[in-house]
Structure formats: C-alpha cells, structure tokens
Design a protein around this motif. Structure first.
Motif, PDB file in Angstrom:
ATOM      1  N   ALA A 126     -37.779  53.496  47.491  1.00 40.74           N
ATOM      2  CA  ALA A 126     -36.536  54.232  47.754  1.00 40.74           C
ATOM      3  C   ALA A 126     -36.676  55.123  48.990  1.00 40.74           C
ATOM      4  CB  ALA A 126     -36.154  55.059  46.529  1.00 40.74           C
ATOM      5  N   LYS A 127     -37.834  55.743  49.157  1.00 42.36           N
ATOM      6  CA  LYS A 127     -38.007  56.649  50.313  1.00 42.36           C
ATOM      7  C   LYS A 127     -37.954  55.887  51.635  1.00 42.36           C
ATOM      8  CE  LYS A 127     -43.047  56.408  49.826  1.00 42.36           C
ATOM      9  NZ  LYS A 127     -43.205  55.878  48.465  1.00 42.36           N
ATOM     10  N   ILE A 128     -38.410  54.616  51.599  1.00 46.12           N
ATOM     11  CA  ILE A 128     -38.401  53.800  52.820  1.00 46.12           C
ATOM     12  C   ILE A 128     -36.961  53.412  53.155  1.00 46.12           C
ATOM     13  CG2 ILE A 128     -39.354  51.709  53.897  1.00 46.12           C
ATOM     14  CD1 ILE A 128     -41.419  53.899  53.026  1.00 46.12           C
ATOM     15  N   ASP A 129     -36.203  53.037  52.113  1.00 45.00           N
ATOM     16  CA  ASP A 129     -34.791  52.705  52.326  1.00 45.00           C
ATOM     17  C   ASP A 129     -34.018  53.944  52.783  1.00 45.00           C
ATOM     18  OD1 ASP A 129     -35.371  50.149  51.495  1.00 45.00           O
ATOM     19  OD2 ASP A 129     -34.778  50.501  49.420  1.00 45.00           O
ATOM     20  N   ALA A 130     -34.353  55.089  52.188  1.00 48.72           N
ATOM     21  CA  ALA A 130     -33.665  56.334  52.559  1.00 48.72           C
ATOM     22  C   ALA A 130     -33.990  56.700  54.005  1.00 48.72           C
ATOM     23  CB  ALA A 130     -34.076  57.456  51.604  1.00 48.72           C
ATOM     24  N   ALA A 131     -35.246  56.537  54.408  1.00 48.51           N
ATOM     25  CA  ALA A 131     -35.643  56.844  55.786  1.00 48.51           C
ATOM     26  C   ALA A 131     -34.874  55.962  56.773  1.00 48.51           C
ATOM     27  CB  ALA A 131     -37.146  56.620  55.951  1.00 48.51           C
ATOM     28  N   ARG A 132     -34.691  54.693  56.418  1.00 51.11           N
ATOM     29  CA  ARG A 132     -33.947  53.776  57.289  1.00 51.11           C
ATOM     30  C   ARG A 132     -32.510  54.268  57.456  1.00 51.11           C
ATOM     31  NH1 ARG A 132     -33.956  49.293  54.209  1.00 51.11           N
ATOM     32  NH2 ARG A 132     -36.149  49.025  54.732  1.00 51.11           N
ATOM     33  N   GLN A 133     -31.893  54.653  56.309  1.00 52.35           N
ATOM     34  CA  GLN A 133     -30.499  55.129  56.385  1.00 52.35           C
ATOM     35  C   GLN A 133     -30.381  56.379  57.234  1.00 52.35           C
ATOM     36  OE1 GLN A 133     -28.014  55.479  53.017  1.00 52.35           O
ATOM     37  NE2 GLN A 133     -28.556  53.505  52.162  1.00 52.35           N
ATOM     38  N   LEU A 134     -31.387  57.254  57.170  1.00 50.18           N
ATOM     39  CA  LEU A 134     -31.330  58.528  57.888  1.00 50.18           C
ATOM     40  C   LEU A 134     -31.984  58.437  59.270  1.00 50.18           C
ATOM     41  CD1 LEU A 134     -32.214  60.925  54.905  1.00 50.18           C
ATOM     42  CD2 LEU A 134     -29.949  60.342  55.804  1.00 50.18           C
ATOM     43  N   CYS A 135     -32.420  57.220  59.652  1.00 54.02           N
ATOM     44  CA  CYS A 135     -33.073  56.979  60.960  1.00 54.02           C
ATOM     45  C   CYS A 135     -34.287  57.891  61.161  1.00 54.02           C
ATOM     46  CB  CYS A 135     -32.078  57.161  62.109  1.00 54.02           C
ATOM     47  SG  CYS A 135     -30.691  56.047  62.024  1.00 54.02           S
ATOM     48  N   LEU A 136     -35.077  58.073  60.105  1.00 55.09           N
ATOM     49  CA  LEU A 136     -36.265  58.929  60.210  1.00 55.09           C
ATOM     50  C   LEU A 136     -37.500  58.077  60.528  1.00 55.09           C
ATOM     51  CD1 LEU A 136     -35.848  61.287  57.121  1.00 55.09           C
ATOM     52  CD2 LEU A 136     -35.257  61.736  59.510  1.00 55.09           C
TER      53      LEU A 136
ATOM     54  N   PRO B 272     -40.211  55.450  38.538  1.00 54.32           N
ATOM     55  CA  PRO B 272     -39.622  54.951  39.772  1.00 54.32           C
ATOM     56  C   PRO B 272     -38.531  55.881  40.320  1.00 54.32           C
ATOM     57  CG  PRO B 272     -38.827  53.677  37.889  1.00 54.32           C
ATOM     58  CD  PRO B 272     -39.851  54.619  37.364  1.00 54.32           C
ATOM     59  N   PHE B 273     -38.397  55.898  41.652  1.00 60.12           N
ATOM     60  CA  PHE B 273     -37.440  56.756  42.319  1.00 60.12           C
ATOM     61  C   PHE B 273     -36.234  55.931  42.771  1.00 60.12           C
ATOM     62  CE2 PHE B 273     -41.715  58.494  42.913  1.00 60.12           C
ATOM     63  CZ  PHE B 273     -41.556  59.695  42.250  1.00 60.12           C
ATOM     64  N   THR B 274     -35.088  56.632  42.921  1.00 57.23           N
ATOM     65  CA  THR B 274     -33.869  55.923  43.320  1.00 57.23           C
ATOM     66  C   THR B 274     -33.512  56.265  44.763  1.00 57.23           C
ATOM     67  OG1 THR B 274     -32.423  57.725  42.630  1.00 57.23           O
ATOM     68  CG2 THR B 274     -32.981  56.063  40.956  1.00 57.23           C
ATOM     69  N   LEU B 275     -32.729  55.388  45.377  1.00 57.50           N
ATOM     70  CA  LEU B 275     -32.286  55.634  46.753  1.00 57.50           C
ATOM     71  C   LEU B 275     -31.472  56.928  46.808  1.00 57.50           C
ATOM     72  CD1 LEU B 275     -31.908  54.814  49.697  1.00 57.50           C
ATOM     73  CD2 LEU B 275     -29.986  53.381  48.984  1.00 57.50           C
ATOM     74  N   ALA B 276     -30.540  57.097  45.856  1.00 57.01           N
ATOM     75  CA  ALA B 276     -29.701  58.307  45.874  1.00 57.01           C
ATOM     76  C   ALA B 276     -30.578  59.553  45.743  1.00 57.01           C
ATOM     77  CB  ALA B 276     -28.676  58.246  44.746  1.00 57.01           C
ATOM     78  N   GLY B 277     -31.565  59.491  44.847  1.00 59.67           N
ATOM     79  CA  GLY B 277     -32.439  60.641  44.623  1.00 59.67           C
ATOM     80  C   GLY B 277     -33.277  60.954  45.856  1.00 59.67           C
ATOM     81  N   ASP B 278     -33.807  59.918  46.507  1.00 57.87           N
ATOM     82  CA  ASP B 278     -34.662  60.157  47.674  1.00 57.87           C
ATOM     83  C   ASP B 278     -33.838  60.560  48.900  1.00 57.87           C
ATOM     84  OD1 ASP B 278     -36.923  59.895  46.240  1.00 57.87           O
ATOM     85  OD2 ASP B 278     -37.680  58.098  47.227  1.00 57.87           O
ATOM     86  N   LEU B 279     -32.600  60.031  49.020  1.00 59.40           N
ATOM     87  CA  LEU B 279     -31.724  60.510  50.103  1.00 59.40           C
ATOM     88  C   LEU B 279     -31.471  62.004  49.926  1.00 59.40           C
ATOM     89  CD1 LEU B 279     -29.055  57.664  50.408  1.00 59.40           C
ATOM     90  CD2 LEU B 279     -30.527  58.491  52.254  1.00 59.40           C
ATOM     91  N   ASP B 280     -31.214  62.392  48.692  1.00 60.83           N
ATOM     92  CA  ASP B 280     -30.949  63.804  48.387  1.00 60.83           C
ATOM     93  C   ASP B 280     -32.178  64.658  48.721  1.00 60.83           C
ATOM     94  OD1 ASP B 280     -29.308  65.838  47.348  1.00 60.83           O
ATOM     95  OD2 ASP B 280     -30.596  65.870  45.572  1.00 60.83           O
ATOM     96  N   LEU B 281     -33.354  64.174  48.333  1.00 60.00           N
ATOM     97  CA  LEU B 281     -34.589  64.927  48.600  1.00 60.00           C
ATOM     98  C   LEU B 281     -34.802  65.102  50.104  1.00 60.00           C
ATOM     99  CD1 LEU B 281     -38.017  64.358  46.915  1.00 60.00           C
ATOM    100  CD2 LEU B 281     -37.882  64.441  49.379  1.00 60.00           C
ATOM    101  N   LEU B 282     -34.678  64.007  50.849  1.00 57.04           N
ATOM    102  CA  LEU B 282     -34.947  64.076  52.293  1.00 57.04           C
ATOM    103  C   LEU B 282     -33.950  64.997  52.991  1.00 57.04           C
ATOM    104  CD1 LEU B 282     -35.801  60.324  53.060  1.00 57.04           C
ATOM    105  CD2 LEU B 282     -37.375  62.211  52.627  1.00 57.04           C
ATOM    106  N   ARG B 283     -32.681  64.920  52.550  1.00 53.82           N
ATOM    107  CA  ARG B 283     -31.654  65.772  53.180  1.00 53.82           C
ATOM    108  C   ARG B 283     -31.851  67.225  52.799  1.00 53.82           C
ATOM    109  NH1 ARG B 283     -27.307  61.601  51.638  1.00 53.82           N
ATOM    110  NH2 ARG B 283     -26.898  60.480  53.571  1.00 53.82           N
ATOM    111  N   SER B 284     -32.062  67.484  51.494  1.00 52.23           N
ATOM    112  CA  SER B 284     -32.113  68.887  51.045  1.00 52.23           C
ATOM    113  C   SER B 284     -33.363  69.590  51.583  1.00 52.23           C
ATOM    114  CB  SER B 284     -32.049  68.974  49.517  1.00 52.23           C
ATOM    115  OG  SER B 284     -33.156  68.319  48.972  1.00 52.23           O
ATOM    116  N   CYS B 285     -34.447  68.845  51.821  1.00 56.12           N
ATOM    117  CA  CYS B 285     -35.660  69.467  52.384  1.00 56.12           C
ATOM    118  C   CYS B 285     -35.660  69.411  53.913  1.00 56.12           C
ATOM    119  CB  CYS B 285     -36.919  68.777  51.843  1.00 56.12           C
ATOM    120  SG  CYS B 285     -37.128  68.943  50.068  1.00 56.12           S
TER     121      CYS B 285
END
Ligand code: NAP
Length: 248
Positions: free
Chosen positions: A204-214, A174-187
């Motif tokens: 986590a990637k769906i929650d991260a996308a919401r936070q980053l408005c992607l 399983p992936f974490t929100l912090a890890g997927d936020l980092d992945l989306l930002r760094s890439c």
C-alpha cells in the motif's frame, strides 16, 4: 512426511492454514521477535535453533522430512541456515517466496543494494522520511541525523531509538492504500525508504507513494544461494506429497 515451516510471513500463515486443513503433519516455527505473533492452526514453536547446526539437530530430533522456508524475503540468515541444514541432513527444501514488486513508469524509485546505501541515497537537506524497515536496521540512518523520521513497528520499541528525530507508529499489517495515503499526507512525508518485500500486505505504501509522486528508496532483496522456490501454496502442498486441490 513431517514438515517444518519456517514462518513469520503472511504466506507462511496461509500455508499453515492450508496444511492444517489437510491434516498434514507439520510444525510452524516463529523467529520469536514479535511479542504477540499470530495464532496458528498448526503446532507452533518459537525462537532460534542455534544456527545451521542447531537447525540440523532439530531436523534430526524431530524427524523432519521436508522444510518449507516461508520466511520473509529479507530474513536471509534463516534462509541460508535452512539451505545449509537441509544439505547437511539430506532433507528436502523448498522456499515459498513471493515475487518482488516491479517498478512501473509512474514510480520514482531509487534502487539500492542494502540499508547503508539507502541511508546514503537520502538527500542532504532536511526532509520528512518514512522508514518502512525493521527496527534492527536503523543504525545506518545515524549518518543522516538531520531528517525527521517516521517509523512503523509491530511492537512498541523497547530501547531508545538511535535517531534524534524519530516518531513511531505501532501497527500491524496488512495495510490499505487509503490508510497509507492518510499516513503519508498527515505526516507530511517527502521520502520513503522501503525494502522490496513483494506481496499485497505491504505494498500500500508503494501505491500511495506513486499517487503522491514521492521518491522511494527501494532496497533490493539479499542474494541467496540457489534453492527450489515457488510462489504457489499448491506447489508447496504437492512438494509435501499432497496433490489434491484444496476444497476437492
Ligand atoms: P534473520 O535475520 O534471517 O534470522 C536471524 C535469526 O533468527 C536466525 O539465524 C534464526 O536464529 C532466527 N530465526 C529467524 N527466523 C526464524 C524462524 N522462522 N524460526 C526460528 N528461528 C528463526 O531473520 P529476521 O529478518 O530477523 O526475521 C525474523 C523472523 O521475522 C522471520 O521468521 C521472518 O519471517 C519474520 N519477519 C521478518 C521480516 C524482515 O523484514 N526481515 C519481516 C516480517 C517478518 P538461529 O540462527 O539461532 O536459528
């Protein structure tokens, strides 16, 4: 009672743990796609049965009385075969299937029916795209070769990828929100393509996308014939004839 658990999902692993703890007679089946599948506390087999007929033969040979389809929600071929084989052999079937994710007002989802429609939904201008889908579903994205794709696989790819600009991250959830936020930002990801798998391990990637408005191109689950289904491991255990709550 002798159960066959069609596995390969975290729900199946949790069910297998519970069944083993209760001493149930059950076999866990893997599709055999990943190189090092998670160890199970139940007896395990791996690889295809040979279609619905092969599964029906296996059910008869192994004297299986109950089948639990706990495959990933997108493993539709296996699920269809399970319905056909259980009908042909008169075997009880239940699906352990988690609910799909629900869109919130903060989400920017483009909902599509399948992988081809997901590729079509990506923009024409070049973008950095996180393709959170299995490696066997990449071909439709050839129609958008202009994008820089980031892929995440459980195993390193064995063949050359069909996309001209693709980088691969090898990682198992399983992936974490912090890890997927980092992945989306760094890439520098601008778009995400995901399948509506549901459950906690992949969200986590769906929650991260919401936070980053992607924007998320969200692929709907494949349609399946009606079958008994539940999200509850306790209900599957009751289906297997074990009504005692775990730990009681
Ligand atoms: P699929 O397209 O529905 O199945 C293709 C074929 O693989 C089936 O017809 C069957 O071969 C064999 N197969 C699939 N699951 C099996 C199982 N649990 N036990 C024995 N044979 C199985 O499935 P898929 O999408 O390739 O997924 C394969 C496995 O990976 C599944 O177990 C699934 O739970 C797991 N998984 C899938 C995804 C996903 O996104 N699709 C994600 C995570 C895990 P025969 O016809 O020869 O019996």
């Amino acid at each position: 009672m002798r159960a066959l658990i069609l596995g390969g999902s975290s729900d199946a692993n949790d069910l297998a743990d519970a069944a083993a703890q209760l001493g149930l007679d059950a076999i866990y089946s893997y599709g055999g796609r990943t190189q090092a599948p998670a160890a199970q506390s139940l007896p395990t087999r791996a690889g295809g049965f040979g279609g619905a007929e092969g599964l029906a033969d296996y059910i008869r040979q192994q004297r299986i009385t109950h089948v639990v389809d706990a495959t990933h929600p997108f493993a539709a071929e296996m699920s269809r075969n399970a319905i056909a084989a259980c009908t042909a052999t008169g075997t009880a079937l239940i699906a352990l299937e988690r609910a799909p994710w629900q869109r919130t007002p903060q989400d920017n989802w483009i909902e599509v029916a399948d992988v081809a429609a997901a590729a079509a939904a990506l923009p024409e201008r070049r973008a950095r795209v996180f393709l959170a889908i299995g490696r066997q579903h990449l071909a439709p994205f050839r129609q958008k070769p202009q994008h820089a794709y980031t892929l995440r696989f459980v195993d390193p790819p064995e063949a050359v990828l069909p996309l001209p600009d693709a980088s691969v991250i090898v990682s198992r959830g399983p992936f974490t929100l912090a890890g997927d936020l980092d992945l989306l930002r760094s890439c520098g990801i601008e778009w995400i393509v995901a399948r509506n798998s549901g459950g906690a391990g992949a969200r986590a990637k769906i929650d991260a996308a919401r936070q980053l408005c992607l924007p998320v191109v969200m692929i709907a689950r494949p349609a399946l014939p009606d079958r008994p289904r539940t999200e509850s491991i306790a209900e599957v255990l009751a289906f297997l004839g074990h009504d005692t709550p775990l730990g009681a």
